[in-house]
Design an enzyme around this catalytic site. Structure first.
Site, mmCIF file in Angstrom:
data_model
loop_
_atom_site.group_PDB
_atom_site.id
_atom_site.type_symbol
_atom_site.label_atom_id
_atom_site.label_comp_id
_atom_site.label_asym_id
_atom_site.label_seq_id
_atom_site.Cartn_x
_atom_site.Cartn_y
_atom_site.Cartn_z
ATOM 1 N N ARG A 171 53.664 6.880 5.483
ATOM 2 C CA ARG A 171 53.431 7.245 4.088
ATOM 3 C C ARG A 171 54.311 8.451 3.772
ATOM 4 O O ARG A 171 54.632 9.246 4.654
ATOM 5 C CB ARG A 171 51.961 7.611 3.859
ATOM 6 C CG ARG A 171 50.964 6.505 4.202
ATOM 7 C CD ARG A 171 49.542 7.002 4.026
ATOM 8 N NE ARG A 171 48.552 5.971 4.300
ATOM 9 C CZ ARG A 171 47.960 5.777 5.475
ATOM 10 N NH1 ARG A 171 48.263 6.564 6.508
ATOM 11 N NH2 ARG A 171 47.067 4.816 5.650
ATOM 12 N N LYS A 195 45.474 9.735 7.189
ATOM 13 C CA LYS A 195 44.267 9.979 6.411
ATOM 14 C C LYS A 195 43.118 10.364 7.334
ATOM 15 O O LYS A 195 42.989 9.839 8.430
ATOM 16 C CB LYS A 195 43.906 8.735 5.603
ATOM 17 C CG LYS A 195 44.910 8.417 4.498
ATOM 18 C CD LYS A 195 44.484 7.220 3.677
ATOM 19 C CE LYS A 195 45.446 6.960 2.527
ATOM 20 N NZ LYS A 195 45.051 5.793 1.708
ATOM 21 N N HIS A 265 56.908 4.254 -0.702
ATOM 22 C CA HIS A 265 55.890 3.351 -0.161
ATOM 23 C C HIS A 265 56.421 1.931 -0.005
ATOM 24 O O HIS A 265 55.902 1.146 0.798
ATOM 25 C CB HIS A 265 54.651 3.356 -1.050
ATOM 26 C CG HIS A 265 53.368 3.210 -0.281
ATOM 27 N ND1 HIS A 265 52.879 4.199 0.550
ATOM 28 C CD2 HIS A 265 52.483 2.181 -0.197
ATOM 29 C CE1 HIS A 265 51.743 3.790 1.096
ATOM 30 N NE2 HIS A 265 51.489 2.572 0.670
ATOM 31 N N ARG A 268 57.477 1.490 3.478
ATOM 32 C CA ARG A 268 56.316 1.248 4.351
ATOM 33 C C ARG A 268 55.877 -0.211 4.257
ATOM 34 O O ARG A 268 55.571 -0.845 5.267
ATOM 35 C CB ARG A 268 55.180 2.190 3.946
ATOM 36 C CG ARG A 268 53.871 1.995 4.706
ATOM 37 C CD ARG A 268 52.909 3.111 4.320
ATOM 38 N NE ARG A 268 51.519 2.823 4.599
ATOM 39 C CZ ARG A 268 50.910 3.080 5.759
ATOM 40 N NH1 ARG A 268 51.587 3.615 6.760
ATOM 41 N NH2 ARG A 268 49.625 2.828 5.924
ATOM 42 N N HIS A 291 45.833 2.005 9.665
ATOM 43 C CA HIS A 291 44.754 1.430 8.865
ATOM 44 C C HIS A 291 43.465 1.424 9.672
ATOM 45 O O HIS A 291 43.430 0.910 10.793
ATOM 46 C CB HIS A 291 45.087 -0.015 8.463
ATOM 47 C CG HIS A 291 46.120 -0.109 7.395
ATOM 48 N ND1 HIS A 291 46.848 -1.264 7.152
ATOM 49 C CD2 HIS A 291 46.573 0.802 6.494
ATOM 50 C CE1 HIS A 291 47.683 -1.055 6.153
ATOM 51 N NE2 HIS A 291 47.532 0.181 5.734
ATOM 52 N N TYR A 300 49.406 -8.178 4.269
ATOM 53 C CA TYR A 300 50.792 -8.511 4.577
ATOM 54 C C TYR A 300 50.929 -9.927 5.106
ATOM 55 O O TYR A 300 52.013 -10.506 5.064
ATOM 56 C CB TYR A 300 51.366 -7.489 5.565
ATOM 57 C CG TYR A 300 51.437 -6.115 4.951
ATOM 58 C CD1 TYR A 300 52.394 -5.823 3.985
ATOM 59 C CD2 TYR A 300 50.527 -5.127 5.298
ATOM 60 C CE1 TYR A 300 52.443 -4.565 3.387
ATOM 61 C CE2 TYR A 300 50.568 -3.870 4.708
ATOM 62 C CZ TYR A 300 51.531 -3.606 3.756
ATOM 63 O OH TYR A 300 51.570 -2.379 3.155
#
Length: 327
Positions: A171, A195, A265, A268, A291, A300
């Site tokens: 990111r 995150k 992004h 990514r 994730h 994806y």
């Protein structure tokens, strides 16, 4: 702890009568418990906002927490969506707060049933991310170095950033947060803080490593105040901002003659889609992207299937004939 501490506007916008205050007493106790468990002020405020809205609904219906069943909850949620025009994501947050609150009520022996258990909102279909093909990325990353010395220096830094974004699926916030110690150009890996302050190790491609090595001598000349940031502003000598990365990518895309909208992004997305297409290893891609939910990574697979469908429609000898017959 007072009600006003978590939601001051509540007291100003509605009448805090006796029935409502009684409903809010266990809410205050619950938030006190969460505060002791070191939940953030932001989380506590969001929880109070969500649960207090249900309290307002129950007051209007002259109901208590234990008299709220799935039907009542469904009516409240419908009101939040249809009448209050809240976004689906906001209502999801309120529902999560209600679910947690009822879980605490049950733990305390103040309720027997959690009306939010198993209650699901229909999610809006998540739009498929845009993907650039490999040729377009090659056009961006392998463009000739600019003629002027100043632009050439900046391109060495920018190329290192863009190669790393695509090589490791970062990111843009993770990219600008990188420090020098996070990059290992010997073992070709980068330590990323994502995150929730979760760290992960992601491989670096040879081209990205080469680009970073070419950039580093310039970084050492630009850096000021012993800044540890990997990517430095030439003018300021300090850590680059996400906005600067976005702007530099648009400059590079325009210089390469690329008409498609390019943003960090997107690189990514391309990393994930191209890696999944080549390997089929969903778990590995999930780990590298950072994730927590594999469902986020599975989008994806839909991107890849959409591409397969386009290939099928163009190439299969029966695809077009079947379509024509249907017409």
């Amino acid at each position: 702890m007072s009600i006003a501490k978590y939601h001051r506007r509540l007291a100003h916008s509605i009448e805090l009568d006796e029935p409502l205050l009684e409903l809010l007493v266990p809410v205050e106790r619950w938030l006190d418990t969460l505060a002791v468990r070191n939940h953030s002020e932001h989380t506590l405020s969001a929880y109070f906002a969500g649960v207090s809205q249900l309290a307002l609904y129950l007051r209007g219906k002259k109901l208590t927490w234990t008299r709220c069943d799935k039907r009542q909850l469904a009516q409240h949620i419908s009101q939040r969506l249809d009448e209050d025009k809240l976004a689906l994501a906001s209502v999801q947050q309120e529902l999560s707060a209600i679910r947690h609150f009822y879980g605490w009520l049950i733990e305390e022996g103040l309720a027997r049933i959690n009306p939010a258990t198993g209650y699901q909102l229909k999610r809006s279909p998540r739009p498929l991310p845009s993907i650039a093909d490999i040729d377009l990325l090659t056009q961006l990353l392998d463009q000739p170095i600019p003629d002027t010395p100043e632009q050439a220096r900046l391109w060495l830094r920018d190329k290192a950033m863009f190669e790393l974004l695509y090589s490791s699926g970062l990111r843009v916030g993770e990219l600008v947060a990188l420090d020098m110690m996070d990059i290992d150009l010997t073992d070709l890996r980068v330590r990323v803080t994502g995150k929730g302050n979760k760290t992960r190790l992601v491989p670096i491609g040879e081209k990205a490593a080469t680009a970073i090595k070419r950039y580093l001598p310039h970084r050492h000349l630009w850096v000021e105040q012993q800044d540890n940031a990997l990517f430095i502003s030439e003018k300021l000598g300090t850590r680059l901002s996400t906005r600067a990365v976005q702007q530099r990518l648009k400059v590079a895309a325009a210089r390469a003659g690329i008409a498609q909208n390019m943003y960090p992004h997107l690189l990514r997305h391309c990393f994930a889609s191209h890696l999944l297409s080549g390997s089929g290893d969903l778990r590995a891609v999930q780990e590298m992207l950072g994730h927590s939910d594999i469902g986020t990574t599975q989008i994806y697979t839909h991107v890849d299937f959409a591409k397969l469908t386009q290939v099928y429609d163009r190439a299969h000898p029966r695809a077009i004939h079947i379509q024509n017959e249907a017409e």
